[in-house]
Every structure is written in C-alpha cells, then in structure tokens.
Design a protein around this motif. Sequence first.
Motif, PDB file in Angstrom:
ATOM      1  N   ILE A  54      26.835  49.524  81.883  1.00 28.26           N
ATOM      2  CA  ILE A  54      26.666  48.385  82.792  1.00 28.26           C
ATOM      3  C   ILE A  54      25.190  48.192  83.138  1.00 28.26           C
ATOM      4  O   ILE A  54      24.668  47.069  83.131  1.00 28.26           O
ATOM      5  N   ASP A  55      24.509  49.286  83.426  1.00 28.15           N
ATOM      6  CA  ASP A  55      23.096  49.196  83.817  1.00 28.15           C
ATOM      7  C   ASP A  55      22.225  48.688  82.684  1.00 28.15           C
ATOM      8  O   ASP A  55      21.163  48.084  82.922  1.00 28.15           O
ATOM      9  N   ASP A  56      22.645  48.934  81.438  1.00 27.88           N
ATOM     10  CA  ASP A  56      21.859  48.485  80.291  1.00 27.88           C
ATOM     11  C   ASP A  56      22.164  47.043  79.890  1.00 27.88           C
ATOM     12  O   ASP A  56      21.439  46.457  79.076  1.00 27.88           O
ATOM     13  N   GLU A  64      32.172  45.388  76.501  1.00 24.26           N
ATOM     14  CA  GLU A  64      33.492  45.813  76.054  1.00 24.26           C
ATOM     15  C   GLU A  64      33.585  47.329  76.200  1.00 24.26           C
ATOM     16  O   GLU A  64      32.765  48.072  75.644  1.00 24.26           O
ATOM     17  N   VAL A  65      34.570  47.770  76.949  1.00 20.21           N
ATOM     18  CA  VAL A  65      34.683  49.185  77.311  1.00 20.21           C
ATOM     19  C   VAL A  65      35.777  49.838  76.479  1.00 20.21           C
ATOM     20  O   VAL A  65      36.946  49.455  76.576  1.00 20.21           O
ATOM     21  N   PRO A  66      35.442  50.827  75.651  1.00 22.84           N
ATOM     22  CA  PRO A  66      36.459  51.479  74.819  1.00 22.84           C
ATOM     23  C   PRO A  66      37.469  52.250  75.662  1.00 22.84           C
ATOM     24  O   PRO A  66      37.202  52.642  76.803  1.00 22.84           O
ATOM     25  N   GLU A  67      38.621  52.500  75.081  1.00 19.11           N
ATOM     26  CA  GLU A  67      39.693  53.220  75.764  1.00 19.11           C
ATOM     27  C   GLU A  67      39.275  54.657  76.041  1.00 19.11           C
ATOM     28  O   GLU A  67      38.895  55.398  75.147  1.00 19.11           O
ATOM     29  N   ALA A  68      39.332  55.031  77.299  1.00 22.40           N
ATOM     30  CA  ALA A  68      39.037  56.397  77.738  1.00 22.40           C
ATOM     31  C   ALA A  68      39.337  56.456  79.228  1.00 22.40           C
ATOM     32  O   ALA A  68      39.631  55.432  79.864  1.00 22.40           O
ATOM     33  N   VAL A  69      39.254  57.639  79.793  1.00 19.46           N
ATOM     34  CA  VAL A  69      39.358  57.821  81.237  1.00 19.46           C
ATOM     35  C   VAL A  69      37.955  58.072  81.764  1.00 19.46           C
ATOM     36  O   VAL A  69      37.280  59.025  81.334  1.00 19.46           O
ATOM     37  N   TYR A  70      37.495  57.233  82.682  1.00 11.75           N
ATOM     38  CA  TYR A  70      36.166  57.351  83.264  1.00 11.75           C
ATOM     39  C   TYR A  70      36.328  57.834  84.700  1.00 11.75           C
ATOM     40  O   TYR A  70      36.883  57.116  85.544  1.00 11.75           O
ATOM     41  N   VAL A  71      35.857  59.043  84.973  1.00  9.96           N
ATOM     42  CA  VAL A  71      36.127  59.706  86.245  1.00  9.96           C
ATOM     43  C   VAL A  71      34.906  59.576  87.150  1.00  9.96           C
ATOM     44  O   VAL A  71      33.811  60.070  86.820  1.00  9.96           O
ATOM     45  N   GLY A  72      35.106  58.918  88.307  1.00 13.89           N
ATOM     46  CA  GLY A  72      34.029  58.715  89.257  1.00 13.89           C
ATOM     47  C   GLY A  72      34.002  57.275  89.730  1.00 13.89           C
ATOM     48  O   GLY A  72      34.973  56.534  89.573  1.00 13.89           O
ATOM     49  N   GLN A  73      32.894  56.862  90.321  1.00 14.52           N
ATOM     50  CA  GLN A  73      32.784  55.524  90.893  1.00 14.52           C
ATOM     51  C   GLN A  73      31.886  54.639  90.013  1.00 14.52           C
ATOM     52  O   GLN A  73      30.917  55.120  89.437  1.00 14.52           O
ATOM     53  N   ILE A  74      32.239  53.355  89.962  1.00 12.59           N
ATOM     54  CA  ILE A  74      31.516  52.379  89.168  1.00 12.59           C
ATOM     55  C   ILE A  74      31.004  51.286  90.095  1.00 12.59           C
ATOM     56  O   ILE A  74      31.712  50.858  91.011  1.00 12.59           O
ATOM     57  N   THR A  81      30.667  40.233  82.416  1.00 14.47           N
ATOM     58  CA  THR A  81      32.099  40.333  82.173  1.00 14.47           C
ATOM     59  C   THR A  81      32.391  41.716  81.616  1.00 14.47           C
ATOM     60  O   THR A  81      31.824  42.113  80.595  1.00 14.47           O
ATOM     61  N   LEU A  82      33.253  42.462  82.303  1.00 20.45           N
ATOM     62  CA  LEU A  82      33.635  43.810  81.902  1.00 20.45           C
ATOM     63  C   LEU A  82      35.066  43.747  81.372  1.00 20.45           C
ATOM     64  O   LEU A  82      35.995  43.450  82.126  1.00 20.45           O
ATOM     65  N   VAL A  83      35.219  44.025  80.074  1.00 16.99           N
ATOM     66  CA  VAL A  83      36.520  43.870  79.419  1.00 16.99           C
ATOM     67  C   VAL A  83      36.965  45.214  78.860  1.00 16.99           C
ATOM     68  O   VAL A  83      36.230  45.861  78.102  1.00 16.99           O
TER      69      VAL A  83
END
Length: 500
Positions: A54-56, A64-74, A81-83
């Motif tokens: 996101i920062d970049d 486009e965000v690949p399938e995974a578990v992202y642990v923490g705060q965003i 647009t975040l898809v």
Amino acid sequence: MRPIHALAVLFLAAALSLPVGAGATDGAGHDMGDLTTTPNGMVSMPAEHLQAMIDDAEPGSMVEVPEAVYVGQIRIDRPLTLVGQGRPILDGAGMGSVLRVVAPDVTVRGFSIRDSGRGPVGTPSGVMINEADRAVIEDVDVQDCYIGITVRGSADVVIDDASILGEGMITGELHVVDTGEHAGHDVGDVAPAAQIRGDGIWLWNTIDALVRDSTIDTVRDGIYLSYGTGATLDNNTVHDSRYAIHDMYSEDLAIRRQTLRGNLSGVVLMYGGPVEMSDNTILESGSASTGFGVLVKDAGDVTLTRNVIADNRVGLHIDDAGRTGGAPTRLIDNTIAMNQIGVLLYPSADAVFTGNGFVENSTQVTLGGEGYAQVEWSEEGIGNYWSDYSGFDAAGDGTGDLAHVESGRMSQLVAEEPILQALESGPAFRLLSSVEDKWSPIETIVRDEVPLMASRGPALRGDPEGGLVPLWIPGLLMTAGCAWLLMRARRPRRVAMAGA
C-alpha cells in the motif's frame, strides 16, 4: 502502476517446495520475514508485507492482494483501490481496528476481515473509516470484531454486500451497558456474555451514507446511526441483535426493503426526522421489556409505507412523535398483524393511519399512560382494515357502512395484565368488549368512520426457514379440527354387553 512483487518469492517457493524463512526478500527488496502456513493451507505473514504494498502504491492506483492471511493492522492513507484475489484474510490478532481508512476515494473489495480488539475502549472495528469521503467497502465479510464497520465524519460512503457476524452470545434478556457510543438512555442490566458485543455498522456524523445488500447477525445494534443526514439503508438483513436499526438524531433517513427478524426490537427511531420507511419486513421482536417492531420516540415527520410488521410483542409504539417538531407520524398501506399489541399509543402521539391492515393482533390498539392521543384514523375518505370489524358493506364499495369503534378499556386491561390474553378470544370476553365499545362513556381510542372491507397492505411473507404462513391456513385447520370433533361426537357409540 508499479508491479507488485511482494509474494512472488512465496508462491515460487511453494511451487518448488523450497523453504522461505527469515531474511528472504521479495523482488522489491522487502524483507519477507517469517512465513507460516495455516491449517487450511493458506500462507500467513505479518501485515507489514501488505502495508508495504500500500505504501509503495501511487495515489489512484489499484493494488491486487494475493490470497494469504495478513496478521496485524492495515492503514490506507492515500486514494486507491485494494482488491483481494482469492479472498485474502486480514487478521487483527485481537488488537485495535483491523483496517483503517483515513484518505478519501478508497475502495476495498473482496476480503475477509476478522479479530479486532475486544472493546469497548477505542471502538475497535473490522473496518474503521475516519474522515474519509467517498470510501467504498464492498464484498467483504467481517467476523469476531467488536464493531463490524465504523464510519466517522465522512460523506458519500458506500457499504455494499457486506456480511457481518458479531462475537458473543445473548444469555437471557439483553440490555447492553452504554459505553459512550449509545449514551442518552438507560438500557438496564447486562448479561455478562453480551458485554463484548459491538454494533454491526455504526454511522456517526455521516452525510449521504449508503448501506445496501448486507447481512448482519449476532451484534449489539445491527445498524446504529447518530447525528448524520441523508443516510439510505436498502435491502439489508439483520438478525439476533438488540435493536436491528437504531437511529439517534438522524435527519433525512431512508429505510427501505429491510428484513429484520428475531431481534429484541426492530427499528428504534429517536430524536430525529424526517424518516421514510418503506417495504420493510419486521418480524419476531419478542423481548418482554422492549419487543417493538417499530418505536417512534420524539421523532418528527416519520412516514411508514407498505411495511409488514408482524409477530412482535408490540407492532408499533408511538410516543411524542411529531409533537416536538415536524409533521405527524403517517402510516400508509402497512400490514400490522399477529402482534400481541398492534399499536401502542402514548397521549403525546400525533399520527395519521390510512389504508393499513390490522390483522389478528391480540390487542389491536391500546394506550400507554393517561390521556388520549391525537390520531386520525382515515385520510381523504380512506380508513383502515380491521380483522375484528363487525359491520357490513351493503353498497359493495369496499367501505364499511358503520364506523369501527374501540373504546380500548378491555385492550388496556389485557395490555396491563398479559395473563388475560388466554381469555381474549373467548365469547364472554368478546361480548364484554363489544358492550364496552358501544356503551362506554369514555372517549374512544379508535373511531374509524370509513373502515376498509379488505386490507390494502402487503401480504405476509414467509421464508425458507418456515416463518409466517397465510392467515387463512390456521383458520382452515381450526375449522377442520372443529368439524372432526363434531363428527366424532355425533358418531353412534357401541356399548359392550356384559358377557359379550
């Protein structure tokens, strides 16, 4: 837009069965950190990897965000647009709000969001939109978050196709402790397990917000609105909440096509207006202390049109509606059916009823408090349908030739002593009620001069879980049962002779 390489190494390693551990970097030079795999095979990693993407990103770009578990705060602090691809999971690990949007023109689509902080301090949410105009949250599911989605001080926000499942269970009668968000009225004691529940969606000081096509279950208040203007709620479903829709001080609110079922109360409108409610279905608000299908309290210019309000403890409760400013409450072509009390009017009520169907409520209309409400029971020659109307229509024009009158004394007695409901359908009680209606010297609660011979309100609608059935079915079954008992009673009996 810059190519996103954040997970390229991960998927290549997975395909080649190579380990990816601490110190590995992606194609953009970001440290991948320690990667793990969840029991269902999804890769889990710290949220910093997604935050770096996101920062970049350039403002206005698509990530486009690949399938995974992202642990923490965003945190999203720029328009983009975040898809999600393959339904990525944003896991807050039980701390704070999972996803914070603090920039305008942000769209988030296609994520599962879970496990915010416990609350109530800081109102941790699955999604927190804070002073971020034109945010769009669509096709997301939120679970185990204190509040599902919070919107603060933002305009033109859209929440579309969200599924929100809260945490905690109701044990006994739910009266949730006020924590500051809902200050202003006492809600009594609280079941310990219910304290961790927050609202499904909370709109605070918003302008022209839209919530549509969403499902909310197991929360405190399904949709809570306060101090906003121009909000529209369209085609949402709320189940197992305290108040399905809770409105405080909102202006120009539209509530359309909601399905509100099995909540302690359906729609609670307080201190605001105008409000337009149309084509909603409100069922099974059964709380012994509240149990309102619709509560109008100190709100002006409220209009209800074509709603089904059925099988609640009280279908409609009106208290000081219109007297504190704005036009009277208007009820047009609604079906108010099979409630313990159809309409509960307080002396301060100011209302107009026309074209409504009052169908088999245990008590059609009753008063709360001392005095009589300011109510018109017809408009422009159109009254209401009453299932207990005892008059006739000799002219065949669809309007009864005699006024429908209810003094309300017997209905008040039943409302005050619910144990009498068991006797209310008996012939003696009905006779006494008829005599009271015709000869009582006190002012009547209902005097409909032009009662309808058929209801103009929408039909009762069932659902795949069973739900309501057409009103003629119970009557048919009862008639068939009585006929069977009568035939059995008239059947000749065989008497056994001694020694036979």
